[in-house]
Design a protein around this motif. Structure first.
Motif, mmCIF file in Angstrom:
data_model
loop_
_atom_site.group_PDB
_atom_site.id
_atom_site.type_symbol
_atom_site.label_atom_id
_atom_site.label_comp_id
_atom_site.label_asym_id
_atom_site.label_seq_id
_atom_site.Cartn_x
_atom_site.Cartn_y
_atom_site.Cartn_z
ATOM 1 N N UNK A 115 0.815 -1.212 0.000
ATOM 2 C CA UNK A 115 0.000 0.000 0.000
ATOM 3 C C UNK A 115 0.851 1.265 0.000
ATOM 4 N N UNK A 116 2.141 1.137 0.267
ATOM 5 C CA UNK A 116 3.047 2.271 0.248
ATOM 6 C C UNK A 116 3.261 2.866 1.627
ATOM 7 N N UNK A 117 4.414 3.483 1.794
ATOM 8 C CA UNK A 117 4.744 4.173 3.038
ATOM 9 C C UNK A 117 5.452 5.485 2.683
ATOM 10 N N UNK A 118 5.074 6.541 3.355
ATOM 11 C CA UNK A 118 5.595 7.876 3.040
ATOM 12 C C UNK A 118 6.964 8.073 3.669
ATOM 13 N N UNK A 119 7.881 8.578 2.872
ATOM 14 C CA UNK A 119 9.202 8.987 3.358
ATOM 15 C C UNK A 119 9.355 10.473 3.060
#
Length: 123
Positions: A115-119
């Motif tokens: 689902x993705x992860x914010x950096x």
């Protein structure tokens, strides 16, 4: 259906480090290529690194700052050091249907995505 779940994103200052993890719902053989991609707003996903079939690959922009690894049969990691503001993006892990050699940095060989992860890297 295999599921991938990313974790480890967050905010860091330039020069800092983050470690992303991707946990799979089932055992994944090391012969299957797994990759990390990132996506900027309004842009397509670009390959960051991939591992599988005995090989590891990195995009040119990584410049030795990131390390991809399979910690175990259920966990893919991306250690990111010396982060730059240009690294700010959503990071995704992905699983291909087999070993990928040509085209590893393009999304098309990968059939399952997290689902993705914010950096976020601040200057």
């Amino acid at each position: 259906q295999v599921q991938l779940v990313e974790s480890g994103g967050g905010s860091v200052q330039a020069g800092g480090s983050l470690r992303l993890s991707c946990t799979t719902s089932i055992y994944i053989s090391s012969s299957y290529t797994m990759g990390w991609f990132r996506q900027f707003p309004g842009k397509g996903r670009e390959g960051v690194a991939a591992i599988g079939g005995g090989s590891t690959r990195y995009a040119d922009f990584v410049e030795g700052r990131f390390t991809i690894s399979r910690d175990n049969a259920n966990t893919l990691s991306l250690q990111m050091n010396s982060l730059k503001p240009d690294d700010t993006a959503i990071y995704y892990c992905a699983l291909a249907a087999g070993t990928v050699t040509v085209g590893w940095s393009t999304p098309s060989p990968y059939t399952i995505w997290g689902q993705g992860t914010q950096v976020t890297v601040s200057s």
